[in-house]
Structure formats: structure tokens, C-alpha cells
Write an enzyme that holds these catalytic residues in place. Structure first.
Site, PDB file in Angstrom:
ATOM      1  N   SER A 176       0.865  -1.177   0.000  1.00  0.00           N
ATOM      2  CA  SER A 176       0.000   0.000   0.000  1.00  0.00           C
ATOM      3  C   SER A 176       0.902   1.227   0.000  1.00  0.00           C
ATOM      4  CB  SER A 176      -0.909  -0.007   1.230  1.00  0.00           C
ATOM      5  OG  SER A 176      -1.845   1.054   1.146  1.00  0.00           O
ATOM      6  N   GLU A 177       0.632   2.164  -0.914  1.00  0.00           N
ATOM      7  CA  GLU A 177       1.583   3.255  -1.156  1.00  0.00           C
ATOM      8  C   GLU A 177       1.831   4.127   0.073  1.00  0.00           C
ATOM      9  OE1 GLU A 177      -0.511   5.112  -4.336  1.00  0.00           O
ATOM     10  OE2 GLU A 177      -1.602   6.475  -3.045  1.00  0.00           O
TER      11      GLU A 177
END
Lengths: 226, 219
Positions: B54-55
Site C-alpha cells: 500500500s503506497e
């Protein structure tokens, strides 16, 4: 004795000038220095350039107050919602916008903190964000020249911090906090918990105190729901 | 709908995500974009180990927690509560995107407005001067990951093609998309353009072509 812990929000915010570039950390509603943003609202500095992952949601929260009070000249972000107050002000031309791909935004901040003046990245090559920028083919790929992004002030939220400004974060509350802490001349940190010097695990300190100027204890509890 | 569509049932969002999930390989590191791509995580065949990024700084993101297990400090890129896979770690933002740009992810799955037959991707703005640009991490993912899959409806709500000869919306990346999953078909992006590798039951290639601006090829 070194003691960066300040006792009042006035003391935490003192000296922030009109025209400052202010780095505001956090991603979504987690890791945002909400008390410090509120402190900046009350402190009164104007003509600010705000650097933040996004322009926020809707019209609520302290970031929206800064926009509502006409205190922001420009926003630098990766994501702007049309429904946010910042988005509305950009649309009518009252606030200037610089949109930056998220990874480039993060790298420009890291570059600032680590003394790299600029770098070439393939991100954005051939798109609107590369318009007007120098490009060069490196390693067989077209790359865009991006400059370090320096803050005058960084507003940071930590989970635990000590009087030297050593800090650690909680879960996705880390995000932009460590890189923004290193990228500003004046780094102000709010922390949920204060630790005695020596209490934080040296293996787990994510932001060394060298980057931090002021620490204020704000035990506000859990972040608000999204 | 024309007669050729009469027997064909377009996939719903969950079925589109499930179709893409079948093709994720054991051991891949994967980033799922916001929207329909997020649903892919719910459909990974059991026993297949895939690690999600997840960024906002998670490597090893797990599914949505039950309400009593929510950690308010643990969210994904869409600001939804998530959990951690065993073995997960946190990253700050520069490292999170360093691993993206550095080519360490095997795959990202993104939504899109348009994909062109040369692999051009348009997914962040509807007009040249969109006053509310939403790039987020898409430009970094587009240039950095080894495979870029797009998961989107085959046409717009009013029936215009999204699978096009040339993008008319502002680009996210040039020549980056490797495969497209739609509610009607799966298309590989190749040197000769779009190649149809799967199509929903009851739909003919001719009917699919009628809903596609770009020329479709057979394997």
C-alpha cells in the site's frame, strides 16, 4: 541540558513568517499533526505555500480553516478533490496549484533533507507534469529533472518522542513524517506520548532528534474515523 | 443492446476482480489501485501467497478487519481500515515509492479512463486543464512496476470506448500497460496492439470489436 520540549502552542508556533513554505505530514486522516495545523491557524502567518499529500476532504478540519481564512497562496500536492475547499479555491483561481506525482513529491522531500539538489526520474515523462521541465534520456529511458523541495517549516506527528526530538511513529502514521521532518529549517513535532531520554529503543527510532527543533505533547488519542 | 449481446452477461465488479485475481502468481509483490482493483485482494485463490503493497507505507497489507479488530492507525491508500499480513512492515513515503520506482513490485493493478493500443494509460484527469487533478501514486506505479494491468469497464456509461487507438485524456504514462481486464474481455497489449486472450461466454469477437475503438487481434 538539551530540551526541545515546549509547554505551549504559542511557543511551538513562534517565529513562523508570512510567506513560509509549510510541510504538513500525514496521509489520509492518519499521521496528520492536527493540533499543530490548528496552532498555525491561530498563529496567523499568511501567504503560505502548503505542501501536503492531498488538499484534504470537504470543508472541515484545521487545514480547511487555513484556506477559508485566505492564508494560503499555493498548494503543492499529489491529489486534489474537487469537493474540497482547496479544490474549490484552485478552480476559481484564488489558490495556485502545483500537482506532483506522489513518489516524486516524496523523493523531492527526501532530496531536500539529504542535500541532493535535484534528480532525474522516469515518473511523469511524456505527461503534463513534465511540461516545461528539462528531460534527458538516461539508461535508455526518458527522465524528468525534478528539484528538491525545501520547507521553511515542517509540522510532524509522532507516536513517541523524547526531549532530544528522537521519535517513532505508529503504523501508517509514519508516511511523510520522517522525510518532511528532515526537509525543513524549523521542524515542529506533536507527539502522543513523551518518553524519557534513553527509553526509546535505539533500533526503532525512525526520526533522529537532529532533524527536530520543537516537541509538544498532544495526547489526543486515536485519529478521527475516515 | 444488439442481438449479439443478448446471451452474454457482462461481469460485475466482483467478477472482474476475481477474473484478474486468478492470474496473480505465487510470490508476487502487488500494488492494487483504488476502486475495482482493491477488490482483487478478496479473490486470491486460497493457498496462493501474494504480498500486497500500500503506497502509504505498508508492505504486507491484509484484508479489512472485523469491526472489533480495527486499528485506527492502520489504513490503506483509500483511507479504509486494513490489517497486516504476518511478516508485514511499515515504510516511510520515500522508501514506499522507492520500491515502486525501483522496479521491485511485480505488478500493479490500476483503474483507468482509457487505455490505448500502444499501452498508453490515462487515469488521472478528464480534461487538459482539470482543476482537480488526482495523480496520487499512479504515475510512479505506471513507470516502476514490472507489469501494469488495468481493470475497468469496457465502455463508459454512455457507451463510448475506453479501449482506444489513441488516448484523448491526459496521459499517466506512455506505453506502460501490459494487460487490460474489462467486464467483457481480457486483452494483452502487444507489439501488434490488443490481443484478445479471454472473452465472456456468449459474446462474439465482432460484438466485442463493435464496443472497442482500437483494432482487436486474435492470439
Amino acid at each position: 541540558m538539551i530540551n526541545k520540549i515546549v509547554r505551549s502552542m504559542d511557543e511551538a508556533m513562534s517565529g513562523i513568517q508570512d510567506g513560509s513554505t509549510v510541510l504538513i505530514a500525514g496521509f489520509g486522516h492518519v499521521g496528520q499533526p492536527i493540533a499543530l495545523i490548528q496552532g498555525l491557524v491561530e498563529q496567523g502567518a499568511r501567504d503560505l505555500t502548503i505542501v501536503s499529500n492531498s488538499g484534504g476532504r470537504g470543508h472541515t478540519g484545521p487545514l480547511a480553516r487555513l484556506f477559508e481564512q485566505d492564508r494560503v497562496r499555493k498548494i503543492i500536492c499529489s491529489f486534489l478533490r474537487a469537493s474540497s475547499l482547496a479544490g474549490e479555491l484552485v478552480r476559481v483561481g484564488k489558490v495556485e496549484l502545483e500537482v506532483v506525482p506522489q513518489g516524486t513529491l516524496a523523493e523531492r522531500l527526501r532530496a531536500s533533507g539529504s542535500g541532493v539538489q535535484a534528480f532525474f526520474t522516469p515518473t511523469g515523462a511524456g505527461t503534463k507534469v513534465a511540461e516545461g521541465k528539462e528531460t534527458r534520456e538516461i539508461g535508455g529511458r526518458e527522465c524528468v529533472l525534478e528539484y528538491a523541495l525545501h520547507g521553511d517549516v515542517a509540522l510532524i506527528e509522532a507516536w513517541r518522542a523524547d526531549r532530544w526530538g528522537n521519535a517513532m511513529y505508529r503504523a501508517t502514521g509514519r508516511s511523510y513524517n520522517p522525510i518532511m521532518a528532515a526537509a525543513a529549517k524549523l521542524t515542529i513535532m506533536q507527539t502522543q506520548h513523551l518518553a524519557e531520554l534513553g527509553e526509546l529503543d535505539s533500533e526503532a527510532i525512525t526520526t533522529p532528534g537532529i532533524y527536530v527543533n520543537r516537541v509538544i505533547h498532544v495526547p489526543y488519542g486515536d485519529p478521527p474515523p475516515p | 443492446m444488439s442481438a449479439t449481446m443478448a446471451t452474454a452477461k457482462p461481469l460485475n465488479r466482483a467478477a472482474m476482480a476475481a477474473r484478474a485475481a486468478q492470474d496473480l502468481r505465487e510470490g508476487w509483490y502487488v500494488n492494487l489501485g483504488i476502486g475495482i482493483p482493491t477488490l482483487v485482494a478478496d479473490h486470491i485463490p486460497s493457498g496462493r501467497e501474494v504480498i500486497f503493497h500500500s503506497e502509504n507505507g505498508i508492505l504486507g497489507m491484509g484484508p479489512a478487519p472485523s469491526p472489533d479488530q480495527v486499528d485506527p492507525w492502520l489504513i490503506n491508500a483509500s483511507s479504509q481500515y486494513v490489517s497486516l499480513q504476518p511478516g508485514a512492515c511499515f515504510l516511510h513515503h520515500a522508501d514506499s515509492f522507492g520500491l515502486v520506482r525501483g522496479g521491485h513490485l511485480d505488478l500493479c493493478v490500476l483503474g483507468a479512463y482509457q487505455v490505448a493500443e500502444n499501452g498508453d494509460l490515462a487515469n488521472w484527469a478528464m480534461t487538459e486543464n482539470d482543476p482537480a487533478p488526482q495523480i496520487g501514486g499512479a504515475m510512479d506505479l505506471a513507470v516502476g512496476t514490472k507489469e501494469v494491468w488495468v481493470l475497468m469497464e469496457h465502455t463508459t456509461k454512455d457507451g463510448r470506448a475506453r479501449v482506444v487507438h489513441q488516448c484523448t485524456y491526459p496521459l499517466t504514462g506512455r506505453g506502460v500497460v501490459t494487460r487490460v481486464y474489462t467486464n467483457l474481455a481480457v486483452l494483452d497489449v502487444t507489439g501488434r496492439g490488443f490481443v484478445v486472450i479471454d472473452i465472456i461466454p456468449g459474446l462474439t469477437i465482432e460484438a466485442l470489436q463493435a464496443r472497442t475503438e482500437a483494432k482487436l487481434h486474435l492470439p
